[in-house]
Design a protein around this motif. Sequence first.
Motif, short mmCIF file in Angstrom:
data_model
loop_
_atom_site.label_atom_id
_atom_site.label_comp_id
_atom_site.label_asym_id
_atom_site.label_seq_id
_atom_site.Cartn_x
_atom_site.Cartn_y
_atom_site.Cartn_z
N LEU A 1 6.05 4.55 -7.74
CA LEU A 1 6.63 4.76 -6.41
C LEU A 1 7.33 6.11 -6.39
CD1 LEU A 1 6.86 3.01 -3.80
CD2 LEU A 1 9.19 2.46 -4.56
N GLY A 2 7.08 6.88 -5.35
CA GLY A 2 7.72 8.20 -5.23
C GLY A 2 6.85 9.34 -5.72
N GLU A 3 5.75 9.00 -6.42
CA GLU A 3 4.92 10.08 -6.95
C GLU A 3 3.99 10.69 -5.91
OE1 GLU A 3 1.70 10.22 -10.45
OE2 GLU A 3 3.80 10.16 -11.08
N LEU A 4 3.55 9.87 -4.95
CA LEU A 4 2.70 10.43 -3.90
C LEU A 4 3.56 11.28 -2.98
CD1 LEU A 4 0.61 7.24 -2.94
CD2 LEU A 4 -0.16 9.18 -4.33
N ASP A 5 3.10 12.50 -2.71
CA ASP A 5 3.83 13.39 -1.81
C ASP A 5 3.84 12.77 -0.41
OD1 ASP A 5 4.63 15.39 -0.06
OD2 ASP A 5 3.57 16.98 -1.13
N PRO A 6 5.03 12.51 0.14
CA PRO A 6 5.09 11.86 1.47
C PRO A 6 4.31 12.62 2.54
CG PRO A 6 7.29 12.02 0.51
CD PRO A 6 6.37 12.79 -0.40
N GLU A 7 4.18 13.95 2.36
CA GLU A 7 3.40 14.74 3.33
C GLU A 7 1.91 14.47 3.21
OE1 GLU A 7 4.83 16.54 5.54
OE2 GLU A 7 6.78 17.18 4.74
N HIS A 8 1.48 13.89 2.09
CA HIS A 8 0.05 13.73 1.83
C HIS A 8 -0.42 12.28 1.89
CE1 HIS A 8 0.14 17.75 -0.60
NE2 HIS A 8 0.33 17.92 0.68
N ILE A 9 0.50 11.34 2.07
CA ILE A 9 0.08 9.94 2.16
C ILE A 9 -0.78 9.77 3.41
CG2 ILE A 9 0.91 7.59 2.62
CD1 ILE A 9 3.33 8.33 0.78
N VAL A 10 -1.97 9.19 3.24
CA VAL A 10 -2.92 9.07 4.36
C VAL A 10 -2.71 7.75 5.08
CG1 VAL A 10 -5.35 9.00 5.00
CG2 VAL A 10 -4.56 10.61 3.24
N THR A 11 -2.63 6.65 4.34
CA THR A 11 -2.32 5.36 4.94
C THR A 11 -0.93 4.94 4.46
OG1 THR A 11 -4.63 4.65 5.11
CG2 THR A 11 -2.97 2.91 5.04
N PRO A 12 0.04 4.90 5.36
CA PRO A 12 1.39 4.45 4.96
C PRO A 12 1.39 2.96 4.62
CG PRO A 12 1.41 5.68 7.05
CD PRO A 12 -0.02 5.35 6.75
N SER A 13 2.29 2.57 3.76
CA SER A 13 2.29 1.25 3.13
C SER A 13 2.32 0.09 4.12
CB SER A 13 3.49 1.13 2.19
OG SER A 13 4.70 1.26 2.92
N ILE A 14 2.85 0.31 5.32
CA ILE A 14 2.99 -0.80 6.27
C ILE A 14 1.64 -1.40 6.65
CG2 ILE A 14 2.90 0.68 8.35
CD1 ILE A 14 5.22 -1.07 9.47
N PHE A 15 0.56 -0.62 6.50
CA PHE A 15 -0.78 -1.09 6.87
C PHE A 15 -1.52 -1.77 5.72
CE2 PHE A 15 -0.36 2.68 9.83
CZ PHE A 15 -0.16 1.92 10.98
N VAL A 16 -0.87 -1.90 4.57
CA VAL A 16 -1.55 -2.43 3.38
C VAL A 16 -0.80 -3.65 2.86
CG1 VAL A 16 -2.20 -1.91 0.99
CG2 VAL A 16 -2.47 -0.17 2.78
N GLN A 17 -1.54 -4.71 2.58
CA GLN A 17 -0.90 -5.95 2.11
C GLN A 17 -1.14 -6.22 0.63
OE1 GLN A 17 -2.29 -5.74 5.39
NE2 GLN A 17 -0.13 -5.52 5.90
#
Lengths: 213, 230
Positions: free
Chosen positions: B198-214
């Motif tokens: 957690l925290g390693e993915l650059d927030p500017e580069h996240i394509v699908t934010p976590s809210i859409f993934v279960q």
Amino acid sequence: MTTRRTREEMAQCVARDIPDGSTVNLGIGMPVLVLPYWQAAQEIVVHSENGILGMRALADGEAADPDVLNAAKQPVALERGGAYFHHADSFAMMRGGHLDYCVLGGYQVSANGDLANWSLGQPGVAAAVGGAMDLAVGAKQVYVLMEHQTRERNSRLLRACTLPLTGLGCVKRVYTDLATLDVVGGAFVVRDMVPGLTATQLQAATDAPLRFL
Amino acid sequence: MTNKFVSSVEEAVADIFDGATVLVSGFGLAGQPIELLNALATQGARDLTVVCNNSGSGDEGLARLIRLGRVRRLIASFPRGAEAMAFEEAYARNALEFECVPQGTLAERLHAAGAGLGGFFTPTGYGTALAEGKETRVIDGRGYVFEAPLHGDFALVKAQAADRWGNLVYRKAGRNFGPPMCTAARTAIVQVAHAVPLGELDPEHIVTPSIFVQRVVVLEGASTTAREAA
């Protein structure tokens, strides 16, 4: 004695007519043959429906990447400055009118610019439309690249299409193995013909009435 | 503590039920979640409605589900191809229903579902056989067709890397239908090649934010990598 344009020559005609700096989508089939004919010095930005802007042909000996494919699922590569994006964005680029040109294959084009290119209307065969209908309505200029006649020598340029339509009044120009024709005001206007072909011969090969400049 | 990693593809697909609508990412093989689909074939759920751009190829993934008779209805834009024998045989036997949807309309119906929209008007398909029976409207002189949102009970998606919250990045044009499908499904199940802390993915580069993934399953060295990342 006339010689029909080969598929490669037809593709070269399209490549020559699209100006530097354009964004272009190439449909599956003959249109993907256009890709190698742009000069290295030109910056033509090629869009692929599966989420690529800035697609180029693989260089000789360049390794294929299974995640970098064109619409026909053949391996391609990404230009410097190219981008990947998801499908909803990719089709927003089309439908939203952001592409300058798209080049589509065709079964039939009518004199008012209707296009049929997705279904031969055969019973028992599942229809497969892909992105054709989105491209037909979306790009600023829709060009069609197809043989002038079927194998049975029936004209593909018609007064009215007989096959299921892809889009209404969408085609601006048609490149065939015999001629290049613009759709203007409900008629085909001949821009050029292969050397040696006469206007009478071209009209004889074409169902729709032609206008010659 | 939120941890969406599960330890196996079997666990990931265990609750997919008979009659479910399953959204499947991929454009041809690029982005197709083969391992999740193979696990679903083994799990045995049937009478599925599958939404996918294509129909699978060869004898793995979606093609295997179709060959086993698990797919009652396929919604796709381009189900044909040199390797699409499973679909073509099933279609010829009337063993499955098929709805042909233009590719951009398919993507936007998923987007509409994920975005809470009741549908949209598109110029795509206006005046063609694929608009027959649908509501149409002329807007600023141009013809449009009404298209309804397309919801999934589940999405099976392939991405490249995820953290334990379920933030995703994809690989090249393997992204294709993944992002809109994650938004459109009640339960988005994602297979990835790598887990990252957690925290390693650059927030500017996240394509699908976590809210859409279960739910996320890591395919290689799944259990240890996921534990380390957690």
